[in-house]
Motif scaffolding. Structure first.
Motif, short mmCIF file in Angstrom:
data_model
loop_
_atom_site.label_atom_id
_atom_site.label_comp_id
_atom_site.label_asym_id
_atom_site.label_seq_id
_atom_site.Cartn_x
_atom_site.Cartn_y
_atom_site.Cartn_z
N ASP A 66 56.83 33.77 -35.89
CA ASP A 66 58.23 33.94 -36.29
C ASP A 66 58.29 34.01 -37.81
OD1 ASP A 66 60.46 34.06 -34.39
OD2 ASP A 66 59.59 32.25 -33.55
N LEU A 67 59.37 34.58 -38.31
CA LEU A 67 59.58 34.61 -39.76
C LEU A 67 59.74 33.18 -40.28
CD1 LEU A 67 62.30 37.41 -40.00
CD2 LEU A 67 59.84 37.65 -40.31
N ALA A 68 60.52 32.40 -39.56
CA ALA A 68 60.85 31.02 -39.96
C ALA A 68 61.17 30.24 -38.69
CB ALA A 68 62.06 31.02 -40.90
N THR A 69 61.24 28.96 -38.79
CA THR A 69 61.60 28.01 -37.72
C THR A 69 60.49 27.86 -36.66
OG1 THR A 69 62.66 29.31 -35.92
CG2 THR A 69 64.02 28.74 -37.86
N SER A 70 60.54 26.72 -35.97
CA SER A 70 59.62 26.50 -34.86
C SER A 70 60.41 26.37 -33.55
CB SER A 70 58.79 25.24 -35.12
OG SER A 70 59.65 24.14 -35.34
N GLN A 85 52.60 27.26 -33.80
CA GLN A 85 53.60 28.11 -34.45
C GLN A 85 53.01 28.71 -35.72
OE1 GLN A 85 57.22 28.50 -33.62
NE2 GLN A 85 56.77 30.22 -34.98
N ASN A 87 54.49 30.57 -38.97
CA ASN A 87 55.64 31.10 -39.72
C ASN A 87 55.12 32.07 -40.75
OD1 ASN A 87 57.54 28.05 -39.48
ND2 ASN A 87 57.98 30.00 -38.50
N THR A 88 55.56 33.30 -40.66
CA THR A 88 55.02 34.33 -41.53
C THR A 88 55.67 34.30 -42.91
OG1 THR A 88 56.63 35.95 -40.77
CG2 THR A 88 54.54 35.84 -39.57
N GLY A 89 56.70 33.47 -43.08
CA GLY A 89 57.37 33.38 -44.39
C GLY A 89 58.00 34.70 -44.80
N GLY A 90 58.56 35.40 -43.83
CA GLY A 90 59.25 36.65 -44.14
C GLY A 90 58.48 37.89 -43.74
N TYR A 91 57.16 37.77 -43.55
CA TYR A 91 56.36 38.90 -43.09
C TYR A 91 56.85 39.34 -41.72
CZ TYR A 91 52.47 40.13 -46.09
OH TYR A 91 51.70 40.66 -47.07
N CYS A 92 56.89 40.65 -41.50
CA CYS A 92 57.53 41.18 -40.29
C CYS A 92 56.55 41.42 -39.14
CB CYS A 92 58.27 42.45 -40.64
SG CYS A 92 57.29 43.52 -41.72
#
Ligand code: MG
Ligand code: ZN
Length: 216
Positions: A66-70, A85, A87-92
């Motif tokens: 996911d971009l953010a959150t679990s 989880q 988190n890609t930190g904004g990576y799509c």
């Protein structure tokens, strides 16, 4: 003008790690599916329904991207299976290096199936090999019946297509035959599995297909 060589280099580096992962998965006898689809198509819901119904037939581990959150990983963890989880930190999209890192904190020993939920996106996850055996795309009725022809790079690379939310067919303009014809043009080999995570219709066919992937 340097853009294309840079992209190619990124993909080559990714493919090298993906090959490493593919060897590792083969060694462990682990079937790995990369689950892709738009936001809201039902990727997490399908994984949850699978975990609810599969019982002892398959031992499943999950990687959530996911971009953010679990939030999704918490939903999965409530079913008592190993989950990590990312988190890609904004990576799509997910890439192979992220999977390699996630595997350091996911216990896959004794697992027969690893489900990787990619970031909700029908574009660049198509280009990034994660070492999976197959990509599975989940499309859903509210998205419209033109998705295979509009996203050919994705639909041409998948081993199966799930059409979710078929319980909405009576409320939404969606021509299943048009969807099927579009898919046939782009990828004649991928089976189309129509189901509803909401009502449970079609889930048996999905589970039967999954079991064939695990035994293959
Ligand atoms: Mg999700
Ligand atoms: Zn991307």
């Amino acid at each position: 003008m340097v853009k294309i060589p840079v992209v190619r280099k990124v993909l080559e580096a990714n493919d090298a790690i993906a090959e490493e992962l593919r060897e590792l998965f083969a060694e462990k006898g682990l079937a790995v599916l990369n689950i892709v689809g738009s936001p809201g198509a039902g990727k997490t819901a399908l994984i949850e329904k699978t975990l609810q119904r599969v019982g002892e037939r398959m031992r499943i581990g999950v990687i959530e991207g996911d971009l953010a959150t679990s939030l999704d990983a918490e939903r999965i963890a409530s079913h008592g299976v190993p989950v990590v989880q990312i988190n890609t930190g904004g990576y799509c999209h997910l890439d192979a290096a992220m999977i390699k890192k996630a595997l350091t904190s996911l216990n896959i020993s004794g697992r027969s199936l690893l489900l990787i939920e990619n970031v909700g996106n029908l574009v660049c996850p198509a280009a990034f090999d994660l070492g999976e055996a197959l990509k599975v795309v989940i499309s859903s009725v509210p998205e419209g019946d033109d998705k295979p022809v509009k996203y050919p790079s994705m639909f041409s690379r998948v081993g199966a297509v799930v059409l979710n939310k078929i319980d909405l067919l009576q409320h939404v303009r969606f021509d299943v035959e048009a969807f099927r014809r579009g898919l046939q043009r782009i990828n004649a080999d991928a089976p189309l599995i129509e189901l509803s995570c909401e009502t449970g219709q079609g889930l048996d066919a999905w589970l039967a297909w999954l079991e064939r992937q695990v035994s293959a």
